[in-house]
Design a protein around this motif. Structure first.
Motif, PDB file in Angstrom:
ATOM      1  N   THR A  34     -17.484  16.461   7.421  1.00 20.48           N
ATOM      2  CA  THR A  34     -18.747  16.662   6.696  1.00 20.48           C
ATOM      3  C   THR A  34     -19.774  17.461   7.495  1.00 20.48           C
ATOM      4  OG1 THR A  34     -19.682  14.565   7.469  1.00 20.48           O
ATOM      5  CG2 THR A  34     -18.428  14.491   5.415  1.00 20.48           C
ATOM      6  N   TRP A  35     -19.281  18.304   8.399  1.00 20.24           N
ATOM      7  CA  TRP A  35     -20.234  19.150   9.136  1.00 20.24           C
ATOM      8  C   TRP A  35     -20.943  20.121   8.171  1.00 20.24           C
ATOM      9  CZ3 TRP A  35     -18.609  23.140  13.520  1.00 20.24           C
ATOM     10  CH2 TRP A  35     -19.773  23.690  14.073  1.00 20.24           C
ATOM     11  N   LYS A  98     -20.620   9.969  15.564  1.00 25.21           N
ATOM     12  CA  LYS A  98     -20.590  10.374  16.980  1.00 25.21           C
ATOM     13  C   LYS A  98     -21.927  10.126  17.646  1.00 25.21           C
ATOM     14  CE  LYS A  98     -17.446  14.025  15.492  1.00 25.21           C
ATOM     15  NZ  LYS A  98     -17.943  14.458  14.185  1.00 25.21           N
ATOM     16  N   TRP A 140     -19.384  15.266  22.845  1.00 31.24           N
ATOM     17  CA  TRP A 140     -18.946  16.200  23.900  1.00 31.24           C
ATOM     18  C   TRP A 140     -19.164  15.525  25.236  1.00 31.24           C
ATOM     19  CZ3 TRP A 140     -16.943  21.227  23.716  1.00 31.24           C
ATOM     20  CH2 TRP A 140     -16.862  21.799  22.442  1.00 31.24           C
ATOM     21  N   LEU A 220      -8.689  23.791   8.988  1.00 31.46           N
ATOM     22  CA  LEU A 220      -8.493  25.064   8.274  1.00 31.46           C
ATOM     23  C   LEU A 220      -9.083  26.231   9.060  1.00 31.46           C
ATOM     24  CD1 LEU A 220      -9.255  23.911   4.621  1.00 31.46           C
ATOM     25  CD2 LEU A 220      -7.028  24.300   5.699  1.00 31.46           C
ATOM     26  N   LEU A 291      -8.709  16.547   9.925  1.00 28.34           N
ATOM     27  CA  LEU A 291     -10.074  16.547   9.376  1.00 28.34           C
ATOM     28  C   LEU A 291     -10.270  17.842   8.604  1.00 28.34           C
ATOM     29  CD1 LEU A 291     -12.259  15.125  12.300  1.00 28.34           C
ATOM     30  CD2 LEU A 291     -11.305  13.913  10.321  1.00 28.34           C
ATOM     31  N   TRP A 292     -10.397  17.714   7.313  1.00 26.66           N
ATOM     32  CA  TRP A 292     -10.491  18.843   6.387  1.00 26.66           C
ATOM     33  C   TRP A 292     -11.950  18.910   5.949  1.00 26.66           C
ATOM     34  CZ3 TRP A 292      -6.549  19.060   1.727  1.00 26.66           C
ATOM     35  CH2 TRP A 292      -6.909  20.074   0.828  1.00 26.66           C
ATOM     36  N   ARG A 295     -17.077  21.091   1.104  1.00 22.83           N
ATOM     37  CA  ARG A 295     -18.446  20.832   0.628  1.00 22.83           C
ATOM     38  C   ARG A 295     -18.568  20.874  -0.879  1.00 22.83           C
ATOM     39  NH1 ARG A 295     -21.927  25.352   3.213  1.00 22.83           N
ATOM     40  NH2 ARG A 295     -20.447  27.001   3.675  1.00 22.83           N
ATOM     41  N   ARG A 296     -17.446  21.196  -1.548  1.00 21.24           N
ATOM     42  CA  ARG A 296     -17.430  21.146  -3.012  1.00 21.24           C
ATOM     43  C   ARG A 296     -16.189  20.386  -3.448  1.00 21.24           C
ATOM     44  NH1 ARG A 296     -17.518  26.673  -2.674  1.00 21.24           N
ATOM     45  NH2 ARG A 296     -15.546  26.620  -3.819  1.00 21.24           N
ATOM     46  N   MET A 336     -17.962  27.221  20.175  1.00 22.04           N
ATOM     47  CA  MET A 336     -18.717  26.125  19.546  1.00 22.04           C
ATOM     48  C   MET A 336     -19.300  25.135  20.547  1.00 22.04           C
ATOM     49  SD  MET A 336     -16.806  25.072  16.042  1.00 22.04           S
ATOM     50  CE  MET A 336     -15.169  24.804  16.664  1.00 22.04           C
TER      51      MET A 336
HETATM   52  P1  NAP Z   1     -12.440  23.397   8.580  1.00 21.62           P
HETATM   53  O1  NAP Z   1     -12.037  22.103   8.040  1.00 21.62           O
HETATM   54  O2  NAP Z   1     -11.464  24.179   9.347  1.00 21.62           O
HETATM   55  O3  NAP Z   1     -13.000  24.353   7.444  1.00 21.62           O
HETATM   56  C1  NAP Z   1     -13.979  23.900   6.560  1.00 21.62           C
HETATM   57  C2  NAP Z   1     -14.347  24.997   5.580  1.00 21.62           C
HETATM   58  O4  NAP Z   1     -13.193  25.524   4.926  1.00 21.62           O
HETATM   59  C3  NAP Z   1     -15.199  24.472   4.433  1.00 21.62           C
HETATM   60  O5  NAP Z   1     -16.533  24.304   4.783  1.00 21.62           O
HETATM   61  C4  NAP Z   1     -14.977  25.553   3.410  1.00 21.62           C
HETATM   62  O6  NAP Z   1     -15.827  26.633   3.780  1.00 21.62           O
HETATM   63  C5  NAP Z   1     -13.525  25.942   3.648  1.00 21.62           C
HETATM   64  N1  NAP Z   1     -12.615  25.283   2.694  1.00 21.62           N
HETATM   65  C6  NAP Z   1     -12.221  23.991   2.666  1.00 21.62           C
HETATM   66  N2  NAP Z   1     -11.378  23.765   1.651  1.00 21.62           N
HETATM   67  C7  NAP Z   1     -11.228  24.943   1.012  1.00 21.62           C
HETATM   68  C8  NAP Z   1     -10.496  25.363  -0.126  1.00 21.62           C
HETATM   69  N3  NAP Z   1      -9.724  24.518  -0.835  1.00 21.62           N
HETATM   70  N4  NAP Z   1     -10.569  26.660  -0.509  1.00 21.62           N
HETATM   71  C9  NAP Z   1     -11.341  27.531   0.176  1.00 21.62           C
HETATM   72  N5  NAP Z   1     -12.069  27.192   1.271  1.00 21.62           N
HETATM   73  C10 NAP Z   1     -12.009  25.915   1.675  1.00 21.62           C
HETATM   74  O7  NAP Z   1     -13.723  23.301   9.543  1.00 21.62           O
HETATM   75  P2  NAP Z   1     -14.728  22.183   9.991  1.00 21.62           P
HETATM   76  O8  NAP Z   1     -15.480  21.612   8.848  1.00 21.62           O
HETATM   77  O9  NAP Z   1     -15.476  22.777  11.121  1.00 21.62           O
HETATM   78  O10 NAP Z   1     -13.798  21.047  10.608  1.00 21.62           O
HETATM   79  C11 NAP Z   1     -13.508  19.848   9.914  1.00 21.62           C
HETATM   80  C12 NAP Z   1     -14.356  18.702  10.428  1.00 21.62           C
HETATM   81  O11 NAP Z   1     -14.062  18.439  11.816  1.00 21.62           O
HETATM   82  C13 NAP Z   1     -15.881  18.963  10.448  1.00 21.62           C
HETATM   83  O12 NAP Z   1     -16.445  18.906   9.156  1.00 21.62           O
HETATM   84  C14 NAP Z   1     -16.321  17.868  11.383  1.00 21.62           C
HETATM   85  O13 NAP Z   1     -16.308  16.617  10.721  1.00 21.62           O
HETATM   86  C15 NAP Z   1     -15.223  17.928  12.453  1.00 21.62           C
HETATM   87  N6  NAP Z   1     -15.590  18.800  13.595  1.00 21.62           N
HETATM   88  C16 NAP Z   1     -15.813  18.213  14.800  1.00 21.62           C
HETATM   89  C17 NAP Z   1     -16.159  18.960  15.905  1.00 21.62           C
HETATM   90  C18 NAP Z   1     -16.369  18.271  17.212  1.00 21.62           C
HETATM   91  O14 NAP Z   1     -16.871  18.882  18.174  1.00 21.62           O
HETATM   92  N7  NAP Z   1     -16.004  17.019  17.329  1.00 21.62           N
HETATM   93  C19 NAP Z   1     -16.279  20.357  15.802  1.00 21.62           C
HETATM   94  C20 NAP Z   1     -16.016  20.949  14.570  1.00 21.62           C
HETATM   95  C21 NAP Z   1     -15.665  20.168  13.464  1.00 21.62           C
HETATM   96  P3  NAP Z   1     -16.694  27.480   2.749  1.00 21.62           P
HETATM   97  O15 NAP Z   1     -17.009  26.617   1.598  1.00 21.62           O
HETATM   98  O16 NAP Z   1     -17.903  27.904   3.470  1.00 21.62           O
HETATM   99  O17 NAP Z   1     -15.790  28.637   2.456  1.00 21.62           O
END
Ligand code: NAP
Length: 353
Positions: A34-35, A98, A140, A220, A291-292, A295-296, A336
């Protein structure tokens, strides 16, 4: 339950599950990230859509929601709290949040001191509308605070029952060993996806050995592996993909070519999309939960495509060959990493999460 919802539930594939030590109950192997829902560094977000997305995730069998105070400076946690309250059944949801990042004037910085965590846990409980956190993670490592101090504080919260499992994020195996000498450790959250594989040589084998669950973040690769991205895709406002090195011209072409090749492979071998291949890859690597980030609600539509199959060895080898051929200048997610404070009593120096 209305007939349409009941019919949809009957058609859904069964969610795969994994027991997380500490929490003591099984979690869905897909967790909702949910970032982006917090808006910050993702070009803003829509609150109503965000709540619908979380509720859709719960409806679709996802039981783990990952958030953090830094995501939208409290907004993501508030929206998770609101969605879980509206849905009812707090006890059926695993909330992972966190501690250890502070913020000031739109900039975050590391602060994993015991004194900060004591305040942070109260703020998170209030925003989430809950009396306990299922998985509490150090966001971190903080070079200005001994790992032992942070571990001791999480250990106290664990003993009191305020948190049910302890996690660390972005920690090395060495830092985890130091942590475990002071407090129990159940979860490690690390970057992991088809394009970001660094944990395979350190954190992942360590997690196997120590019985930790790996929460794989960026499943992703910030949307790159969704298959939606095109050469002319533009990102608005403060969206981090404007500066993500994978999305910059020369490399972006390499990564898009790799996504296209992976998509062809997924269709030929399994009749699936690159998105399904990307999430399945993570689930097949061991004690992992993907973790996926979404936002929609419609972004979660492909959940069923991920479930109930496995990648074979030959396909895994083909993936490695394609990536080596097409991504000739790979880069990791290091951009990041948030800054440390300059000194233990100083605030932020830059803008990152
Ligand atoms: P991710 O899961 O790799 O990508 C998320 C983005 O992918 C969404 O915001 C959306 O972007 C797109 N997306 C998702 N499903 C889709 C679909 N069916 N079709 C098209 N686009 C799609 O990236 P993330 O959110 O950075 O990583 C997942 C989670 O990991 C985070 O939300 C957070 O909870 C956690 N996280 C933790 C850390 C840490 O330091 N611990 C760092 C990063 C993330 P758009 O809508 O903008 O296209």
């Amino acid at each position: 339950m209305c007939d349409r919802r009941a019919a949809r539930l009957m058609e859904q594939k069964v969610m795969e599950r994994k027991l997380i030590r500490g929490v003591g109950v099984a979690s869905s192997r897909i967790g909702l990230g949910t970032w982006s829902i917090g808006g910050w560094m993702w070009g803003g977000s829509d609150d109503a859509e965000a709540v619908k997305t979380i509720r859709t995730a719960l409806d679709r069998g996802i039981t783990l929601i990952d958030t953090a105070p830094a995501y939208g400076f409290g907004r993501s946690e508030e929206l998770v709290g609101q969605a879980v309250a509206e849905q009812g059944g707090r006890e059926r949801v695993l909330i992972a949040t966190k501690a250890g990042l502070g913020w000031h004037a739109g900039a975050v910085y590391r602060d994993a001191s015991a004194v900060r965590i004591r305040t942070e846990i109260e703020d998170s409980l209030r925003r989430l509308g809950t009396s306990y956190i299922d998985i509490y993670q150090v966001h971190w490592p903080d070079p200005l605070v001994p790992v032992e101090e942070t571990a001791a504080q999480l250990g106290r919260l664990f003993e009191r029952g305020t948190i049910r499992a302890i996690g660390v994020s972005n920690f090395s195996p060495e830092q985890m060993e130091t942590f475990r000498a002071v407090a129990p450790l159940h979860v490690v959250q690390s970057p992991y996806n088809l394009f970001e594989r660094a944990i395979e040589t350190g954190v992942l084998p360590y997690a196997w050995r120590r019985g930790l669950t790996v929460l794989a973040y960026g499943a992703l690769c910030r949307g790159l592996l969704s298959g939606r991205m095109r050469r002319d895709t533009r990102f608005l406002g403060d969206d981090l993909r404007q500066t993500d090195p994978k999305f910059q011209p020369r490399r972006y072409g390499q990564y898009l070519a790799a996504v296209a090749a992976l998509d062809r492979l997924a269709h030929e071998r399994y009749g699936k999309s690159v998105l399904a291949l990307a999430i399945r890859f993570i689930l097949d690597q061991g004690p992992t939960i993907a973790l996926w980030g979404a936002r929609r609600p419609d972004q979660l539509a492909p959940i069923d495509d991920v479930l109930g199959w496995r990648l074979d060895d030959e396909t895994r080898a083909t993936i490695d060959r394609l990536l080596a051929e097409l991504v000739t200048d790979p880069v990791g997610p290091e951009f990041m990493a948030p800054p440390a404070r300059e000194t233990a009593d100083r605030g932020p120096v830059a803008l990152r999460s």
